[in-house]
Motif scaffolding. Structure first.
Motif, PDB file in Angstrom:
ATOM      1  N   ARG A 152      31.526  24.149 -48.673  1.00 36.07           N
ATOM      2  CA  ARG A 152      31.462  24.518 -47.257  1.00 36.07           C
ATOM      3  C   ARG A 152      30.586  25.751 -47.053  1.00 36.07           C
ATOM      4  O   ARG A 152      29.753  25.797 -46.137  1.00 36.07           O
ATOM      5  N   ALA A 153      30.782  26.764 -47.911  1.00 38.27           N
ATOM      6  CA  ALA A 153      30.020  27.996 -47.769  1.00 38.27           C
ATOM      7  C   ALA A 153      28.535  27.765 -48.009  1.00 38.27           C
ATOM      8  O   ALA A 153      27.677  28.326 -47.303  1.00 38.27           O
ATOM      9  N   ALA A 154      28.200  26.941 -48.993  1.00 36.63           N
ATOM     10  CA  ALA A 154      26.792  26.667 -49.281  1.00 36.63           C
ATOM     11  C   ALA A 154      26.141  25.926 -48.125  1.00 36.63           C
ATOM     12  O   ALA A 154      25.001  26.236 -47.720  1.00 36.63           O
ATOM     13  N   GLN A 155      26.846  24.968 -47.546  1.00 40.11           N
ATOM     14  CA  GLN A 155      26.291  24.246 -46.407  1.00 40.11           C
ATOM     15  C   GLN A 155      26.088  25.187 -45.221  1.00 40.11           C
ATOM     16  O   GLN A 155      25.072  25.116 -44.512  1.00 40.11           O
ATOM     17  N   ALA A 156      27.037  26.114 -45.021  1.00 43.46           N
ATOM     18  CA  ALA A 156      26.921  27.060 -43.912  1.00 43.46           C
ATOM     19  C   ALA A 156      25.752  28.018 -44.100  1.00 43.46           C
ATOM     20  O   ALA A 156      25.183  28.513 -43.115  1.00 43.46           O
ATOM     21  N   ALA A 157      25.370  28.292 -45.347  1.00 44.98           N
ATOM     22  CA  ALA A 157      24.273  29.217 -45.617  1.00 44.98           C
ATOM     23  C   ALA A 157      22.899  28.571 -45.452  1.00 44.98           C
ATOM     24  O   ALA A 157      21.896  29.273 -45.319  1.00 44.98           O
ATOM     25  N   LEU A 158      22.858  27.249 -45.454  1.00 43.65           N
ATOM     26  CA  LEU A 158      21.577  26.562 -45.314  1.00 43.65           C
ATOM     27  C   LEU A 158      21.059  26.675 -43.880  1.00 43.65           C
ATOM     28  O   LEU A 158      21.839  26.699 -42.921  1.00 43.65           O
ATOM     29  N   THR A 159      19.762  26.735 -43.759  1.00 43.94           N
ATOM     30  CA  THR A 159      19.105  26.755 -42.455  1.00 43.94           C
ATOM     31  C   THR A 159      17.967  25.743 -42.470  1.00 43.94           C
ATOM     32  O   THR A 159      17.728  25.061 -43.468  1.00 43.94           O
ATOM     33  N   ARG A 160      17.239  25.660 -41.358  1.00 47.49           N
ATOM     34  CA  ARG A 160      16.061  24.796 -41.323  1.00 47.49           C
ATOM     35  C   ARG A 160      14.925  25.367 -42.169  1.00 47.49           C
ATOM     36  O   ARG A 160      14.019  24.642 -42.572  1.00 47.49           O
ATOM     37  N   ASN A 166      23.549  14.804 -52.207  1.00 50.18           N
ATOM     38  CA  ASN A 166      24.131  13.467 -52.354  1.00 50.18           C
ATOM     39  C   ASN A 166      24.886  13.051 -51.098  1.00 50.18           C
ATOM     40  O   ASN A 166      24.936  11.856 -50.762  1.00 50.18           O
ATOM     41  N   ARG A 167      25.473  14.040 -50.414  1.00 49.63           N
ATOM     42  CA  ARG A 167      26.245  13.746 -49.202  1.00 49.63           C
ATOM     43  C   ARG A 167      25.372  13.710 -47.949  1.00 49.63           C
ATOM     44  O   ARG A 167      25.873  13.500 -46.851  1.00 49.63           O
ATOM     45  N   GLY A 168      24.072  13.964 -48.102  1.00 49.00           N
ATOM     46  CA  GLY A 168      23.140  13.864 -46.988  1.00 49.00           C
ATOM     47  C   GLY A 168      23.075  15.071 -46.089  1.00 49.00           C
ATOM     48  O   GLY A 168      22.538  14.982 -44.979  1.00 49.00           O
ATOM     49  N   VAL A 169      23.603  16.229 -46.541  1.00 48.90           N
ATOM     50  CA  VAL A 169      23.613  17.414 -45.675  1.00 48.90           C
ATOM     51  C   VAL A 169      22.726  18.528 -46.238  1.00 48.90           C
ATOM     52  O   VAL A 169      22.801  19.678 -45.792  1.00 48.90           O
ATOM     53  N   CYS A 170      21.922  18.225 -47.231  1.00 54.01           N
ATOM     54  CA  CYS A 170      21.008  19.195 -47.819  1.00 54.01           C
ATOM     55  C   CYS A 170      19.761  18.451 -48.269  1.00 54.01           C
ATOM     56  O   CYS A 170      19.833  17.275 -48.646  1.00 54.01           O
ATOM     57  N   GLN A 171      18.624  19.133 -48.207  1.00 54.24           N
ATOM     58  CA  GLN A 171      17.377  18.534 -48.665  1.00 54.24           C
ATOM     59  C   GLN A 171      16.652  19.539 -49.554  1.00 54.24           C
ATOM     60  O   GLN A 171      16.535  20.722 -49.215  1.00 54.24           O
ATOM     61  N   SER A 172      16.185  19.068 -50.711  1.00 61.24           N
ATOM     62  CA  SER A 172      15.503  19.949 -51.656  1.00 61.24           C
ATOM     63  C   SER A 172      14.015  19.623 -51.694  1.00 61.24           C
ATOM     64  O   SER A 172      13.590  18.503 -51.424  1.00 61.24           O
ATOM     65  N   PRO A 206      15.772  18.591 -56.747  1.00 62.32           N
ATOM     66  CA  PRO A 206      16.650  19.736 -56.998  1.00 62.32           C
ATOM     67  C   PRO A 206      16.472  20.297 -58.400  1.00 62.32           C
ATOM     68  O   PRO A 206      16.500  19.575 -59.396  1.00 62.32           O
ATOM     69  N   GLY A 207      16.256  21.603 -58.471  1.00 62.22           N
ATOM     70  CA  GLY A 207      16.062  22.294 -59.731  1.00 62.22           C
ATOM     71  C   GLY A 207      16.100  23.782 -59.508  1.00 62.22           C
ATOM     72  O   GLY A 207      16.263  24.266 -58.378  1.00 62.22           O
ATOM     73  N   LEU A 208      15.939  24.545 -60.581  1.00 64.57           N
ATOM     74  CA  LEU A 208      16.058  25.998 -60.483  1.00 64.57           C
ATOM     75  C   LEU A 208      14.997  26.613 -59.592  1.00 64.57           C
ATOM     76  O   LEU A 208      15.220  27.663 -58.994  1.00 64.57           O
ATOM     77  N   ASN A 209      13.835  25.976 -59.477  1.00 68.06           N
ATOM     78  CA  ASN A 209      12.736  26.536 -58.685  1.00 68.06           C
ATOM     79  C   ASN A 209      12.565  25.847 -57.336  1.00 68.06           C
ATOM     80  O   ASN A 209      11.616  26.126 -56.624  1.00 68.06           O
ATOM     81  N   ALA A 210      13.502  24.993 -57.000  1.00 62.15           N
ATOM     82  CA  ALA A 210      13.411  24.257 -55.737  1.00 62.15           C
ATOM     83  C   ALA A 210      13.822  25.136 -54.556  1.00 62.15           C
ATOM     84  O   ALA A 210      14.468  26.176 -54.713  1.00 62.15           O
ATOM     85  N   HIS A 211      13.449  24.706 -53.367  1.00 65.56           N
ATOM     86  CA  HIS A 211      13.914  25.302 -52.126  1.00 65.56           C
ATOM     87  C   HIS A 211      14.833  24.281 -51.423  1.00 65.56           C
ATOM     88  O   HIS A 211      14.626  23.073 -51.530  1.00 65.56           O
ATOM     89  N   PHE A 212      15.832  24.803 -50.736  1.00 69.27           N
ATOM     90  CA  PHE A 212      16.844  23.955 -50.120  1.00 69.27           C
ATOM     91  C   PHE A 212      16.965  24.307 -48.641  1.00 69.27           C
ATOM     92  O   PHE A 212      16.886  25.470 -48.251  1.00 69.27           O
ATOM     93  N   ARG A 213      17.180  23.274 -47.817  1.00 59.84           N
ATOM     94  CA  ARG A 213      17.304  23.489 -46.377  1.00 59.84           C
ATOM     95  C   ARG A 213      18.160  22.380 -45.790  1.00 59.84           C
ATOM     96  O   ARG A 213      18.482  21.380 -46.443  1.00 59.84           O
ATOM     97  N   LEU A 214      18.523  22.552 -44.525  1.00 59.35           N
ATOM     98  CA  LEU A 214      19.196  21.486 -43.801  1.00 59.35           C
ATOM     99  C   LEU A 214      18.225  20.340 -43.584  1.00 59.35           C
ATOM    100  O   LEU A 214      17.027  20.557 -43.413  1.00 59.35           O
ATOM    101  N   PRO A 215      18.683  19.098 -43.581  1.00 57.77           N
ATOM    102  CA  PRO A 215      17.788  17.960 -43.358  1.00 57.77           C
ATOM    103  C   PRO A 215      17.138  18.033 -41.982  1.00 57.77           C
ATOM    104  O   PRO A 215      17.736  18.535 -41.041  1.00 57.77           O
TER     105      PRO A 215
END
Length: 293
Positions: free
Chosen positions: A229-237, A274-280, A284-293
């Motif tokens: 939950r916390a990780a999803q809340a920290a994601l932005t566009r 995997n749950r469709g609420v994050c996009q890398s 996904p890897g150590l050098n990837a960037h992550f955001r909301l879909p």
């Protein structure tokens, strides 16, 4: 030091304390005549001597059971097998049990990882899920419980109404989940499996016996759910890398533990994807960037 935990059950703690192993790895000796040894521990001459001198006249180690092939659990396997002649039992080599996604990411070398993996581990006897093993005065069922590591087994001890849980459930800390060997989705499934066994006590790979199994399992489930939950809340566009996310999500953890936290966070973000609420970007890897879909 040898500690008697229950009738027919003793524990020898390996001398390998660390921030990841608490006071050391627990090696369990189960039985009165034919001894099932659960988790030999790290490659350490003194620990091998402690195991062998713990055997009384008429006792022999008949089974070497390995919950999973991290070095602190399986490192002593070759020396112990040679000294006792006992066969080694496990789910499979270190890569066994990975999900298709984790296997693909591992082959692409995107995730790095491999912390403490024993690449040479090769059990003599493969134990598929729900295999039963028995000695003269004990019987066990092997439960496949991936999440901390893909080839992780837990062993249900029927006479003792207990479970040997390796590192999937520990009493002193939550498990490290480091992909590609660790998988958050598999971790949740394994918690459900362990809870369904309804054991009275859990004997973990590190730490003291757990006398309230349901409460501990529920805490681990809630803890990991809150991390999601916390990780999803920290994601932005706007894309963020692990270096930017760690201070936000692990401010309560000492900075010396942030490298391990980064592995846990990476596993969390993979599960969110995997749950469709994050996009890398890229995969996904150590050098990837992550955001909301």
């Amino acid at each position: 030091m040898i500690q008697t935990l229950a009738p027919d059950l003793r524990c020898i703690r390996a001398p390998n304390p660390s921030p990841m192993t608490e006071k050391g790895t627990n090696t369990y000796l189960l039985g009165r005549t034919d001894i099932a040894l659960i988790d030999p521990g790290p490659k350490d001459t003194k620990h091998l001597e402690a195991i062998l001198t713990a055997l009384s006249p008429g006792q022999r180690i008949s089974h070497i059971l390995v919950t999973h092939s991290h070095h602190d659990h399986s490192g002593l396997v070759p020396e112990l097998a040679q000294a006792t002649g006992a066969p080694v039992y496990g789910f499979g080599p270190s890569h066994a049990g990975r999900s298709a996604l984790m296997d693909r990411l591992a082959q692409d070398n995107i995730l790095a990882g491999g912390e403490g993996i024993d690449p040479d581990f090769a059990p003599d006897v493969i134990l598929p899920d729900l295999t039963q093993i028995a000695g003269t005065d004990w019987s066990l069922t092997a439960h496949w419980t991936p999440g901390h590591m893909a080839n992780h087994l837990s062993f249900e001890w029927h006479e003792g109404r207990a479970l040997f849980t390796g590192d999937i459930v520990m009493g002193w800390a939550s498990s490290l989940i480091s992909p590609p060997d660790g998988d958050v989705g598999q971790f949740f499934t394994s918690l459900d499996r362990l809870e369904s066994v309804n054991a009275d006590i859990l004997f973990a790979g590190h730490g003291a016996p757990i006398h309230a199994p349901r409460e501990r399992i529920e805490w681990l489930r809630s803890h990991r759910t809150e991390r999601l939950r916390a990780a999803q809340a920290a994601l932005t566009r706007d894309p963020q890398n692990l270096e930017a996310l760690i201070p936000q999500l692990y401010a309560d953890v000492p900075q010396k533990m942030w490298p391990a936290a980064a592995r846990n966070l990476l596993a969390t973000l993979i599960e969110l994807e995997n749950r469709g609420v994050c996009q890398s970007d890229p995969a996904p890897g150590l050098n990837a960037h992550f955001r909301l879909p």
